[in-house]
Design a protein around this motif. Structure first.
Motif, short mmCIF file in Angstrom:
data_model
loop_
_atom_site.label_atom_id
_atom_site.label_comp_id
_atom_site.label_asym_id
_atom_site.label_seq_id
_atom_site.Cartn_x
_atom_site.Cartn_y
_atom_site.Cartn_z
N UNK A 136 44.88 15.04 42.40
CA UNK A 136 44.81 16.87 43.36
C UNK A 136 43.88 17.44 42.32
N UNK A 141 39.94 18.79 45.09
CA UNK A 141 39.69 19.73 46.68
C UNK A 141 39.95 21.45 46.29
N UNK A 152 37.83 22.81 46.59
CA UNK A 152 37.33 24.28 47.94
C UNK A 152 38.50 24.37 48.94
N UNK A 153 39.28 23.67 49.71
CA UNK A 153 40.22 24.09 50.48
C UNK A 153 42.11 24.46 50.53
N UNK A 154 41.69 23.22 49.15
CA UNK A 154 43.43 23.61 49.05
C UNK A 154 43.96 24.47 47.74
N UNK A 206 47.04 24.04 46.28
CA UNK A 206 47.48 23.30 45.09
C UNK A 206 46.79 23.05 44.04
N UNK A 207 45.32 22.05 44.87
CA UNK A 207 44.45 21.76 43.99
C UNK A 207 43.87 23.41 43.15
N UNK A 236 49.76 29.03 47.35
CA UNK A 236 50.47 27.21 48.11
C UNK A 236 51.57 28.10 49.00
N UNK A 237 52.31 28.52 48.77
CA UNK A 237 53.20 28.70 50.13
C UNK A 237 52.97 30.08 50.67
N UNK A 241 49.98 30.47 51.88
CA UNK A 241 48.95 29.50 52.65
C UNK A 241 49.45 28.87 53.94
N UNK A 242 50.80 28.59 54.08
CA UNK A 242 51.40 27.78 55.36
C UNK A 242 51.81 28.61 56.60
N UNK A 243 51.18 28.98 57.91
CA UNK A 243 51.38 29.43 58.95
C UNK A 243 52.46 28.69 59.37
N UNK A 244 52.46 27.77 59.10
CA UNK A 244 54.10 27.43 59.77
C UNK A 244 55.34 27.85 59.43
N UNK A 249 56.68 32.67 54.34
CA UNK A 249 56.57 33.11 53.33
C UNK A 249 55.00 33.85 53.57
N UNK A 305 63.39 29.08 49.60
CA UNK A 305 62.83 27.89 49.86
C UNK A 305 64.24 27.16 51.72
N UNK A 316 43.40 20.93 55.48
CA UNK A 316 42.85 21.77 54.26
C UNK A 316 44.06 21.60 53.28
N UNK A 317 44.96 21.56 53.24
CA UNK A 317 45.81 21.97 52.18
C UNK A 317 46.07 20.75 51.24
N UNK A 328 45.67 18.26 48.55
CA UNK A 328 45.03 18.44 47.02
C UNK A 328 43.92 17.69 47.00
N UNK A 329 43.93 16.58 47.08
CA UNK A 329 44.04 15.07 46.95
C UNK A 329 42.77 14.52 47.82
N UNK A 349 48.31 28.76 66.50
CA UNK A 349 48.95 28.73 64.88
C UNK A 349 47.28 28.21 64.40
#
Lengths: 312, 300
Positions: free
Chosen positions: A71, A74, A76-78, A80-81, A131-132, A134-137, A141, A296, B127-128, B130-131, B250
């Motif tokens: 983990x 990444x 650059x984009x994540x 969580x990483x 992390x939370x 950024x979730x568009x769904x 959040x 949550x 993009x989300x 992490x790995x 989205x």
């Protein structure tokens, strides 16, 4: 969303740990912390316990925890990483600070370590919140309160532990500004949290008609799900159990993380009862567990609209 | 690498015709069958033969009831309205009809709705990650999961509004597979591969180089092709039938398209027959003499 205990434990405990580290680091950097070897090492070590317990708990949420090291790649984009990297990097100033405090070096080195520790802690909290966020769904959040709340809750719960340590060892009255700041923080955090809940309640719920794109043809109702049993999606993302007791749990959370610390601080300052400080810290942690569970459980995922709702 | 590749010219995907899908679940079963035993490898079930046979499906078929807002709603108006976020109420301007005498109660229309990965052009599920396990192929746009890198954090599934991803979590009572070996694929995220092991598989007959769900569909409600090529069959079908993307807000830009249900041949008849079943027309002149006599005798 299904409130996974591992993730709740992670965000609450490591949040408190980073909040504690941040305030300890800032106080040391500013030179206003009463320096002594143990006076730094004990709260630093307690923060280490909170942070590490939280991070370890978060790996329990993984399907393949032994691969957690992957983990870190990444960033650059994540988020969580990034969170993984920030959390590991923050251990470095913590170790430096521990070494300096252990050897009794209270000079510029400790100040720099303190500043870096505060910076690392803040960066990690930022990543966790994102992390939370950024979730568009998950619309609940993405509201404007989520980011400031993660910071405030971390600083409040961690700050209360730091104050508890100071109150028990150096006496309550020496730092009046700090408990008063925590009192203000508890009140502001409670107000912003109530505002967040109002926003969450006002969010429009995704409908089957919108999800399927069939809404222009008429009123769309999910007649049959793909299977009569539960599936990963319904268990994980169409979690509805929580909203039944939502109002009561919200009150419990507010009392525990807002009212109880505010009262404890006031009474402790008025009466000099130092034992109230750890009580306030414990109450805040308990309140944040409830708050995070609701964070949550009350969040609706867009995909739930595809499935027949239990009420329909 | 979970950063998205530069947009590719080729956009492989599916076009699903909601008008002719009969909801038989053959696509879902064929998908399960191929991905359970094909060259790609097992698509695990939590506990395939146990009391709770929950498991992963790449493709799931939902059924929706669509109740027309006003009787006699015609396809011509709905087809244009399906792209209009603020459709005008169809009944506007009509005289009030509280008893429903002129406009009998609308008859619900059943729409079967297969749901699978849409192989979006700019999806957050990639993009989300992490790995770097979740990735989009630069050459044809297929979104895949690298089984060897996935840590099973499930963030990609959370990021998907289409429910395309399901994790294969180890079932407590089924830690080993039927053959007794530990299933190396458990604990990782699973998703539609667009049958990447079929469509390029040169050991298969050329006409079989299509996703298993497309091959299985008895009504040909599923089409596979390059949606980046305006001259492909799938692109033509989308243009002709006003195919639409799911939840475009989205910003993930799904590649797969759905074709809307066609109108009933006569929007008004369907509604009328429900409340006042019309007599079936019987041309007695066509009947053999004996039956014609019988009809006459019974009609007296």
């Amino acid at each position: 969303m299904k409130p996974a205990l591992s993730v709740i434990f992670f965000t609450v405990m490591s949040g408190a740990g980073y909040g504690l580290w941040c305030l300890l680091g800032l106080a040391l950097a500013a030179g206003i912390y009463p320096f002594s070897g143990m006076g730094v090492l004990v709260p630093l070590g307690f923060g280490f316990m909170l942070v590490s317990a939280g991070l370890l708990a978060s790996t329990a949420h993984l399907g393949r925890p032994e691969r957690a090291w992957r983990a870190l790649s990444q960033w650059r984009s994540s988020w969580l990483s990034r969170e993984g990297i920030a959390s590991l990097v923050t251990y470095l100033p913590m170790l430096a600070m521990a070494w300096l405090a252990f050897t009794g070096h209270a000079g510029t080195g400790l100040r720099i370590a303190g500043a870096l520790l505060a910076l690392g802690a803040l960066a990690t909290i930022l990543c966790t919140a994102n992390i939370y966020r950024s979730l568009k769904t998950i619309a609940a959040w993405r509201t404007r309160q989520v980011l400031p709340l993660y910071f405030m809750f971390a600083l409040l719960s961690g700050g209360l532990w730091l104050w508890a340590w100071l109150a028990l060892t150096t006496g309550l009255m020496m730092g009046l500004a700090f408990p008063l700041a925590l009192l203000g923080l508890a009140i502001v955090a409670a107000v912003i949290k109530v505002d967040h809940w109002k926003c969450v309640d006002a969010l429009s719920v995704n409908t089957a008609g919108h999800a399927t794109g069939l809404e222009a043809l008429g009123r769309v109702r999910a007649f049959e799900g793909p299977v009569t049993e539960e599936s990963y999606l319904t268990r994980e993302m169409a979690f509805v159990l929580a909203r039944k007791h939502g109002a009561r749990l919200r009150r419990i959370a507010l009392v525990l993380f807002g009212l109880a610390p505010a009262l404890a601080i006031t009474v402790a300052l008025a009466s000099g009862a130092a034992w109230l400080a750890p009580v306030a810290a414990l109450a805040a942690i308990a309140g944040l567990f409830v708050e995070r569970w609701l964070f949550f459980a009350e969040a609706r995922h867009a995909v739930a609209a595809f499935f027949p709702s239990p009420q329909a | 690498m979970t950063s998205l590749p530069a947009p590719a010219k080729k956009k492989l995907g599916l076009v699903i015709d909601l008008d002719i899908c009969v909801g038989c679940h053959a696509c879902a079963v064929a998908c399960k069958e191929w991905n359970d035993g094909g060259q790609f490898g097992p698509l695990p079930d939590d506990d395939p033969y146990g009391a709770e046979p929950h498991g992963v499906w790449f493709n799931r078929v939902h059924t929706y009831e669509v109740l027309p807002q006003a009787a006699g709603t015609s396809y011509e108006s709905t087809a244009s309205r399906i792209h209009d976020p603020h459709p005008a109420p169809a009944a506007q301007g009509r005289p009030l009809d509280p008893m429903g005498l002129q406009n009998p109660a609308p008859v619900p229309q059943m729409v079967h709705f297969p749901r699978s990965c849409l192989h979006c052009e700019t999806p957050d599920c990639v993009t989300v990650c992490p790995t770097g396990a979740s990735y989009k192929r630069a050459e044809d746009g297929i979104v895949l999961v690298d089984e060897d890198k996935c840590i099973g954090c499930q963030l990609c599934a959370w990021a998907c509004p289409y429910g395309a991803r399901e994790i294969a979590l180890p079932h407590p009572k089924a830690a080993t597979s039927d053959t007794g070996r530990k299933d190396s694929r458990r604990g990782t995220m699973q998703k539609c591969t667009l049958c990447v092991d079929r469509i390029y598989n040169e050991t298969l007959d050329e006409r079989d180089r299509q996703p298993a769900c497309v091959m299985a569909c008895p009504t040909r409600a599923r089409m596979f092709g390059d949606l980046g090529d305006p001259d492909s069959n799938v692109s033509k079908a989308v243009a002709e039938r006003e195919g639409f993307a799911l939840m475009p807000e989205f910003g993930y830009r799904p590649v797969n398209r759905y074709l809307p249900p066609r109108p009933r041949r006569d929007g008004s008849t369907a509604a009328a027959t429900a409340t006042n079943p019309a007599k079936e027309a019987l041309d007695t002149a066509q009947l053999p003499p004996l039956l014609r006599w019988l009809d006459k005798a019974l009609s007296r």
